[in-house]
Design a protein around this motif. Structure first.
Motif, PDB file in Angstrom:
ATOM      1  N   GLY A  16      -0.949   5.808   5.079  1.00 38.58           N
ATOM      2  CA  GLY A  16      -1.663   5.491   3.834  1.00 38.58           C
ATOM      3  C   GLY A  16      -1.323   6.339   2.804  1.00 38.58           C
ATOM      4  O   GLY A  16      -1.931   6.385   1.675  1.00 38.58           O
ATOM      5  N   GLN A  17      -0.241   7.191   2.883  1.00 42.14           N
ATOM      6  CA  GLN A  17       0.198   7.922   1.800  1.00 42.14           C
ATOM      7  C   GLN A  17       0.857   7.238   0.717  1.00 42.14           C
ATOM      8  O   GLN A  17       0.775   7.605  -0.607  1.00 42.14           O
ATOM      9  N   VAL A  18       1.562   6.019   1.128  1.00 43.62           N
ATOM     10  CA  VAL A  18       2.178   5.070  -0.116  1.00 43.62           C
ATOM     11  C   VAL A  18       1.825   3.736   0.312  1.00 43.62           C
ATOM     12  O   VAL A  18       1.310   3.389   1.520  1.00 43.62           O
ATOM     13  N   ARG A  19       1.823   2.868  -0.385  1.00 39.19           N
ATOM     14  CA  ARG A  19       1.304   1.752  -0.434  1.00 39.19           C
ATOM     15  C   ARG A  19       2.507   1.133   0.317  1.00 39.19           C
ATOM     16  O   ARG A  19       3.824   1.062  -0.038  1.00 39.19           O
ATOM     17  N   PRO A  20       2.175  -0.071   0.965  1.00 37.77           N
ATOM     18  CA  PRO A  20       3.371  -0.774   1.632  1.00 37.77           C
ATOM     19  C   PRO A  20       4.527  -1.411   0.732  1.00 37.77           C
ATOM     20  O   PRO A  20       5.511  -1.218   0.939  1.00 37.77           O
ATOM     21  N   GLU A  21       3.865  -1.702  -0.408  1.00 40.97           N
ATOM     22  CA  GLU A  21       5.083  -2.450  -1.301  1.00 40.97           C
ATOM     23  C   GLU A  21       6.139  -1.137  -2.039  1.00 40.97           C
ATOM     24  O   GLU A  21       7.275  -1.345  -2.305  1.00 40.97           O
ATOM     25  N   VAL A  22       5.514   0.077  -2.060  1.00 43.18           N
ATOM     26  CA  VAL A  22       6.303   1.028  -2.557  1.00 43.18           C
ATOM     27  C   VAL A  22       7.302   1.516  -1.381  1.00 43.18           C
ATOM     28  O   VAL A  22       8.545   1.746  -1.618  1.00 43.18           O
ATOM     29  N   ALA A  23       6.836   1.473   0.013  1.00 40.80           N
ATOM     30  CA  ALA A  23       7.702   1.835   0.913  1.00 40.80           C
ATOM     31  C   ALA A  23       8.672   0.712   1.087  1.00 40.80           C
ATOM     32  O   ALA A  23      10.005   1.260   1.284  1.00 40.80           O
ATOM     33  N   ALA A  24       8.344  -0.226   0.977  1.00 47.11           N
ATOM     34  CA  ALA A  24       9.667  -1.653   1.055  1.00 47.11           C
ATOM     35  C   ALA A  24      10.317  -1.294  -0.058  1.00 47.11           C
ATOM     36  O   ALA A  24      11.830  -1.472   0.240  1.00 47.11           O
TER      37      ALA A  24
END
Length: 124
Positions: A16-24
């Motif tokens: 939960g440190q970054v949003r899924p869309e940021v990771a993608a």
């Protein structure tokens, strides 16, 4: 991108440190860099990966990112790596378009420094 670097992205996302869309988004950028012949591994791109994910997520949270003054040493380093600066600006444009995250100039400079280091690892 190697397995260790992919795991870094997964851990940031799943914790939960970054949003899924940021990771993608960051994963896609790293894959593009690797596709261009760069050596994109935990050893060469860990700092780039973490820094970019956290910066983008903070921007999406509306948290201001502290601007730093580009000193003479940073400016000189960036002048020697115009391809890294161009790439950082392109990443910034894509981040704004795809995520709505506007990277400030100081973050673009940081990103360019990371990309210059990656380029050195890939060339040598």
């Amino acid at each position: 991108m190697d397995d260790q670097l992919a795991l870094r992205i997964t851990l940031f996302r799943e914790s939960g440190q970054v949003r899924p869309e940021v990771a993608a988004f960051v994963g896609d950028e790293l894959d593009a860099l690797a596709g261009e012949g760069n050596t994109v591994t935990e050893d060469t791109a860990a700092m780039l990966t973490s820094h970019l994910m956290m910066a983008l997520d903070r921007l999406l949270d509306g948290t201001p990112i502290e601007e730093f003054r580009t000193d003479e040493q940073v400016a000189a380093e960036l002048m020697g790596h115009p391809e890294a600066v161009a790439r950082a600006r392109a990443v910034s444009v894509r981040a704004r378009r795809e995520l709505g995250a506007e990277l400030p100039e100081s973050e673009i400079n940081f990103l360019a420094l990371h990309l210059a280091v990656l380029g050195r690892h890939s060339a040598g």
